[in-house]
Motif scaffolding. Structure first.
Motif, PDB file in Angstrom:
ATOM      1  N   THR A  67       0.824  -1.215   0.000  1.00  0.00           N
ATOM      2  CA  THR A  67       0.000   0.000   0.000  1.00  0.00           C
ATOM      3  C   THR A  67       0.860   1.268   0.000  1.00  0.00           C
ATOM      4  OG1 THR A  67      -0.109  -0.102   2.414  1.00  0.00           O
ATOM      5  CG2 THR A  67      -1.934  -1.113   1.168  1.00  0.00           C
ATOM      6  N   GLU A 115      -6.106 -11.000   4.712  1.00  0.00           N
ATOM      7  CA  GLU A 115      -6.451  -9.586   4.802  1.00  0.00           C
ATOM      8  C   GLU A 115      -5.274  -8.703   4.402  1.00  0.00           C
ATOM      9  OE1 GLU A 115      -9.943  -9.702   8.230  1.00  0.00           O
ATOM     10  OE2 GLU A 115      -7.881  -9.295   8.852  1.00  0.00           O
ATOM     11  N   ASP A 119      -5.697  -6.513   1.262  1.00  0.00           N
ATOM     12  CA  ASP A 119      -5.842  -5.144   1.762  1.00  0.00           C
ATOM     13  C   ASP A 119      -7.302  -4.810   2.031  1.00  0.00           C
ATOM     14  OD1 ASP A 119      -4.902  -2.659   2.653  1.00  0.00           O
ATOM     15  OD2 ASP A 119      -5.189  -1.734   0.680  1.00  0.00           O
ATOM     16  N   GLU A 120      -7.970  -5.758   2.677  1.00  0.00           N
ATOM     17  CA  GLU A 120      -9.360  -5.534   3.072  1.00  0.00           C
ATOM     18  C   GLU A 120      -9.688  -6.411   4.272  1.00  0.00           C
ATOM     19  OE1 GLU A 120     -12.324  -8.218   0.530  1.00  0.00           O
ATOM     20  OE2 GLU A 120     -11.006  -7.049  -0.781  1.00  0.00           O
ATOM     21  N   GLU A 121     -10.606  -5.931   5.096  1.00  0.00           N
ATOM     22  CA  GLU A 121     -11.045  -6.716   6.238  1.00  0.00           C
ATOM     23  C   GLU A 121     -12.071  -7.742   5.759  1.00  0.00           C
ATOM     24  OE1 GLU A 121     -13.170  -5.931  10.528  1.00  0.00           O
ATOM     25  OE2 GLU A 121     -11.849  -4.377   9.714  1.00  0.00           O
TER      26      GLU A 121
END
Length: 157
Positions: A67, A115, A119-121
């Protein structure tokens, strides 16, 4: 091409026999301002702790969270973006990230790995349901009691 990619990875990191995938070849005429250059990109999932530190230092290589990739030369940010998108698609359908885990691991550890890559819950119940469909995972009888009082059962491949 594959031999060259393996040699370069070994020269830069000391790692050998790492599974890599060729992602894409870039060859637009104007991608470099001074010459026509063709580049073929590869991706590999490796543990940062397994590379040889002195080789990384020798080449001034650096690690960045996906990121926080800095501005790179030419079209190298496009290369990284394409590789990340492909990795995220593949990790949803294939067990390509399991080599980043210890031989036995817990569902919470697996979810944290997914995750981080995606890059996401992820919803805990949906994730557990999807993992239960993975026929190659085996629940062990021992528990990891370090994270909670109830503990989490270990899993292995």
């Amino acid at each position: 091409m594959d031999e060259a990619a393996n040699r370069i990875l070994s020269d830069l990191s000391g790692l050998q026999d790492i599974y890599m995938e060729q992602i894409k070849t870039f060859g637009k005429v104007d991608r470099c301002s001074f010459d026509r250059i063709i580049s073929s990109t590869y991706s590999a999932m490796i543990l940062k702790s397994r590379y040889t530190e002195d080789k990384i230092s020798k080449y001034n290589a650096q690690w960045f969270p996906i990121t926080e990739v800095p501005d790179l030369i030419f079209d190298h940010n496009d290369m990284v973006d394409i590789a990340i998108k492909r990795m995220r698609r593949r990790v949803r359908n294939f067990p390509i990230a399991f080599n980043l885990l210890p031989p036995k691991f817990t569902l919470p550890q697996l979810q944290v790995l997914y995750e981080g890559i995606l890059d996401e819950e992820l919803d805990k119940r949906n994730f557990r349901r999807k993992v239960a469909q993975m026929k190659y995972l085996v629940r062990l009888d021992e528990k990891d009691m370090s994270e909670s009082r109830r503990g989490s059962f270990f899993i292995s491949l």
